[in-house]
Design an enzyme around this catalytic site. Structure first.
Site, PDB file in Angstrom:
ATOM      1  N   ARG A 128       0.995  -1.071  -0.143  1.00 46.09           N
ATOM      2  CA  ARG A 128       0.087   0.783   0.138  1.00 46.09           C
ATOM      3  C   ARG A 128       0.537   1.193  -0.546  1.00 46.09           C
ATOM      4  O   ARG A 128       0.168   2.488   0.552  1.00 46.09           O
ATOM      5  CB  ARG A 128      -0.635   0.009   1.044  1.00 46.09           C
ATOM      6  N   ASN A 170       3.035  -7.411   7.708  1.00 48.44           N
ATOM      7  CA  ASN A 170       2.415  -9.186   6.984  1.00 48.44           C
ATOM      8  C   ASN A 170       4.425  -9.606   6.588  1.00 48.44           C
ATOM      9  O   ASN A 170       4.729  -8.995   5.647  1.00 48.44           O
ATOM     10  CB  ASN A 170       2.074  -9.013   5.345  1.00 48.44           C
ATOM     11  N   GLU A 254      -6.109 -11.819   7.896  1.00 45.56           N
ATOM     12  CA  GLU A 254      -6.299 -12.197   6.604  1.00 45.56           C
ATOM     13  C   GLU A 254      -4.967 -13.237   5.925  1.00 45.56           C
ATOM     14  O   GLU A 254      -3.894 -12.719   4.961  1.00 45.56           O
ATOM     15  CB  GLU A 254      -5.803 -10.803   5.937  1.00 45.56           C
ATOM     16  N   ASP A 333     -12.169  -0.662   7.457  1.00 43.08           N
ATOM     17  CA  ASP A 333     -10.929  -0.625   6.900  1.00 43.08           C
ATOM     18  C   ASP A 333     -10.126   1.406   6.230  1.00 43.08           C
ATOM     19  O   ASP A 333      -9.919   0.941   5.594  1.00 43.08           O
ATOM     20  CB  ASP A 333     -10.365  -1.425   6.182  1.00 43.08           C
ATOM     21  N   GLU A 355      -4.697   3.447  15.861  1.00 45.75           N
ATOM     22  CA  GLU A 355      -4.143   3.528  14.241  1.00 45.75           C
ATOM     23  C   GLU A 355      -4.736   3.785  12.846  1.00 45.75           C
ATOM     24  O   GLU A 355      -5.630   3.893  13.156  1.00 45.75           O
ATOM     25  CB  GLU A 355      -3.951   1.927  13.910  1.00 45.75           C
ATOM     26  N   GLU A 361      -4.643   4.546   1.240  1.00 45.98           N
ATOM     27  CA  GLU A 361      -4.814   2.643  -0.434  1.00 45.98           C
ATOM     28  C   GLU A 361      -5.854   2.998  -0.913  1.00 45.98           C
ATOM     29  O   GLU A 361      -6.478   2.896  -1.752  1.00 45.98           O
ATOM     30  CB  GLU A 361      -4.740   1.865   2.050  1.00 45.98           C
TER      31      GLU A 361
HETATM   32  O1  GCW Z   1      -6.370  -2.747   4.750  1.00 47.30           O
HETATM   33  C1  GCW Z   1      -5.795  -3.981   4.988  1.00 47.30           C
HETATM   34  C2  GCW Z   1      -4.820  -3.563   3.853  1.00 47.30           C
HETATM   35  C3  GCW Z   1      -3.771  -4.587   3.607  1.00 47.30           C
HETATM   36  C4  GCW Z   1      -2.859  -4.766   4.970  1.00 47.30           C
HETATM   37  C5  GCW Z   1      -3.648  -4.559   6.278  1.00 47.30           C
HETATM   38  C6  GCW Z   1      -3.958  -4.470   7.869  1.00 47.30           C
HETATM   39  C7  GCW Z   1      -0.807  -4.453   5.542  1.00 47.30           C
HETATM   40  O2  GCW Z   1      -5.098  -3.957   2.800  1.00 47.30           O
HETATM   41  O3  GCW Z   1      -2.610  -4.499   2.677  1.00 47.30           O
HETATM   42  O4  GCW Z   1      -1.727  -5.246   4.910  1.00 47.30           O
HETATM   43  O5  GCW Z   1      -5.154  -3.770   6.006  1.00 47.30           O
HETATM   44  O6  GCW Z   1      -4.134  -3.339   7.863  1.00 47.30           O
HETATM   45  O7  GCW Z   1      -3.204  -5.317   7.490  1.00 47.30           O
END
Ligand code: GCW
Length: 647
Positions: A128, A170, A254, A333, A355, A361
């Protein structure tokens, strides 16, 4: 490559002629020396000419606060710590640049932790990230551009950021081994640079590292061999880097590994790290972005928005004292509009951090103007109306964290190899504003914009005002031409750039709008998924009731017919048409404003913003036309104003 100096640009060129005190010239020189020496002060007082730095012992200044006292030909900066002196110096510097008069001022940060999480991968890409490659990594190695890291550290310190994690949550590929000795030398170098600006270094770690790099069969947080693995890694890391900050962990989210695979709770997972970091003074940040990402769109009983609260509220009070939960400001999100995460008002006995997301994004990929202070202020100022612990989110963060030193604010990073750091010149304001707001929660959206402009450009007063207006309205504008009234998503799956109204509608991610020929929206009321009941009763009722739920969040909380009347008096369908036409018009107005102001800024910035505004307009038109056409086709109700909607 010449790097843009952002809001510190005047350091190099400013002559301070209009200030009579010779001390100010010294400030400039001190800044140029990056104040690194300050942080290594060995004597109690270091004085050079008319600028004096003194270490004092004053409880009211805490560990990071400072006082700047100006007298006739003398300026004194005082703090309990060298870090505080550094902050004081930057604050003084800012006042000088902006030409603000002062005699004496004292400042103490409102939030203890003021952090940035980089989502940088070791191959150099940034998840992102839209401002070029990583400044830390390249081709699965460290980039080793220490000067660049130092420039970044200086920028961050100038706005009070005191912690960063440098790799993606990640944690994939080579990054899994960042906790191994082979990398400690490089990490130590980075830590030294950051440390000299008062910034703590953190790493994101992979929960399954014991398997991935330790050769173990399990990553069970309660298994002896797993504990031994992490103990060895952590102890070794601290031998090299005694002031290392700690870890950030994304688990069971995820597809990332986590404690669920072993039938363990997230308290077990987080406490494993917390306990091992504790003797070293380390800190563990555990993310609450945990939800079912394999949802069946046919199943209307699941509501992804409820997940973080459902997972973590039952664990309140079960974490060891150096663990903090990190909670995204909204339950989904980082959409343009989201209500506050109920977890932020619910927790009482667990340290927690809110956060934010600096990188754009879902909000224009650093190509659209999207000033985020309004988003963050809305979250921090939200009054949770709890009966037991009253207060706004910004107060609850520290008041309901048992160890307030482990509470605060964190944001996903934004910088990359782009010459101007943030890709879009104007979006430097988000980095600047983020730090300033974390330090001073009272900072206003308008004041922050004016200050940033004043520090960054040399504009006349009316130009500053126009540019500030552009910035201040930009989030509302973006919301006008994208997904209507808080419904969210409607973006291209995967990239999250540009419109795709049904892109996520029949997918597994749990982000739906449920539009049919009669109406649209998520029913999260007490008669729907009952998400609203995660709030205190007063807030539950406020959102639950159509007569009080704000228009901005209408479709986040309610499924309503297209003929439903908003508080603004319009039907929903007419409001959709109006906001989408208006949104594009506003972007066109921004272009005109920039044409007026742009020639008064440096050529690079002028061109950069001009091109991106052009891009923004084109995409805004695409959003407008797709949304308007979609809802005309669904509802069969035409725009009353008879504007062009494609059949
Ligand atoms: O918004 C989502 C994003 C992912 C991201 C995830 C997160 C790092 O699409 O790319 O992964 O959140 O916050 O962990």
């Amino acid at each position: 490559m010449t790097r843009d100096l952002c809001w510190l640009r005047k350091v190099a060129s400013h002559s301070f002629q209009h200030f009579s005190l010779p001390a100010y010239d010294l400030v400039a020189r001190s800044i140029r020396r990056e104040v690194g020496t300050l942080l290594n002060l060995t004597t109690e007082v270091a004085s050079e000419g008319d600028l004096a730095f003194s270490l004092v012992t004053e409880e009211c200044l805490g560990r990071e606060g400072y006082r700047v006292k100006g007298e006739q030909n003398h300026v004194a900066i005082q703090s309990n710590t060298t870090k505080g002196l550094l902050y004081g110096l930057f604050a003084l510097y800012e006042k000088l640049i902006l030409g603000e008069a002062f005699t004496s001022f004292t400042s103490v940060p409102d939030q203890a932790l003021r952090m940035i999480n980089h989502w940088d991968n070791m191959d150099g890409t940034i998840e992102r990230g839209y401002a070029g490659d990583s400044i830390f990594f390249k081709d699965n190695e460290f980039r080793k551009d220490y000067q660049l890291i130092e420039s970044y550290a200086r920028l961050l310190a100038s706005v009070g950021i005191n912690a960063i994690s440098i790799n993606n949550v990640n944690v994939r590929g080579a990054a899994k081994a960042l906790i191994c000795e082979e990398h400690f030398g490089e990490l130590r170098l980075i830590d030294e640079i950051l440390g000299s600006y008062g910034i703590k270094l953190y790493l994101s770690v992979n929960f399954a590292a014991p398997k991935a790099i330790g050769g173990l069969e399990t990553a069970d947080p309660l298994a002896k061999e797993v504990i031994a693995f992490w103990q060895e890694k952590i102890d070794a890391l601290y031998r090299y880097i005694p002031d290392f900050g700690g870890f950030v962990v994304k688990a069971d989210s995820e597809g990332e590994p986590g404690p669920f695979a072993y039938g363990r709770g997230h308290d077990d997972g987080a406490n494993l790290f917390g306990r091992l970091l504790q003797p070293h003074g380390g800190h563990l940040v555990w993310r609450c972005f945990v939800y079912n990402h394999q949802q069946n769109w046919r199943d209307r009983s699941i509501d992804r928005a409820k997940a973080a609260y459902d997972h973590f509220m039952p664990l309140d009070g079960k974490f060891v004292e150096n663990v903090s939960l990190q909670i995204k400001l909204g339950p989904l999100d980082f959409q343009v509009r989201e209500p506050i995460s109920p977890l932020l008002s619910g927790l009482r006995k667990t340290n927690h951090i809110i956060e934010f997301q600096l990188t754009q994004e879902y909000t224009g990929h650093q190509k659209a103007v999207y000033y985020q202070l309004p988003v963050w202020k809305e979250a921090l100022d939200f009054d949770c109306r709890n009966e037991d612990v009253p207060g706004q989110v910004k107060e609850l963060l520290k008041n309901t964290s048992p160890q307030p030193a482990y509470s605060g604010i964190c944001a996903v990073g934004v910088v990359g190899m782009s010459e101007n750091w943030t890709g879009h010149k104007l979006m430097q304001i988000n980095l600047y504003g983020y730090g300033k707001l974390c330090w001073n929660n009272q900072l206003t959206t308008q004041d922050c914009a004016q200050r940033w402009i004043g520090l960054t450009f040399d504009l006349a007063e009316d130009q500053t005002k126009k540019l500030a207006d552009l910035l201040v309205t930009s989030r509302e504008t973006y919301g006008m031409y994208t997904a209507p009234r808080g419904v969210g998503f409607m973006v291209t799956p995967g990239t999250h750039d540009g419109p795709n109204i049904d892109g996520y509608e029949y997918d597994r991610w749990g982000t739906y709008h449920f539009a049919d020929h009669l109406g649209i929206g998520n029913d999260r009321t007490t008669s729907g998924t009952d998400y609203v009941s995660q709030y205190a009763p007063a807030i539950r009722d406020y959102f639950n009731d159509l007569t009080t739920c704000p228009d901005e969040l209408l479709l986040w909380f309610h499924h309503v017919p297209y003929t439903h009347r908003l508080h603004n008096g319009k039907t929903l369908i007419q409001d959709i048409y109006d906001t989408h036409f208006e949104g594009v018009k506003r972007v066109e107005d921004y272009q005109a404003v920039w044409e007026e102001i742009g020639p008064h800024v440096d050529q690079n910035s002028y061109q950069n913003v001009k091109e991106l505004l052009q891009w923004q307009r084109e995409l805004a038109v695409e959003w407008r036309d797709q949304i308007n056409t979609y809802f005309w086709r669904k509802s069969g109700i035409a725009d009353q104003a008879g504007r062009k909607v494609y059949p």
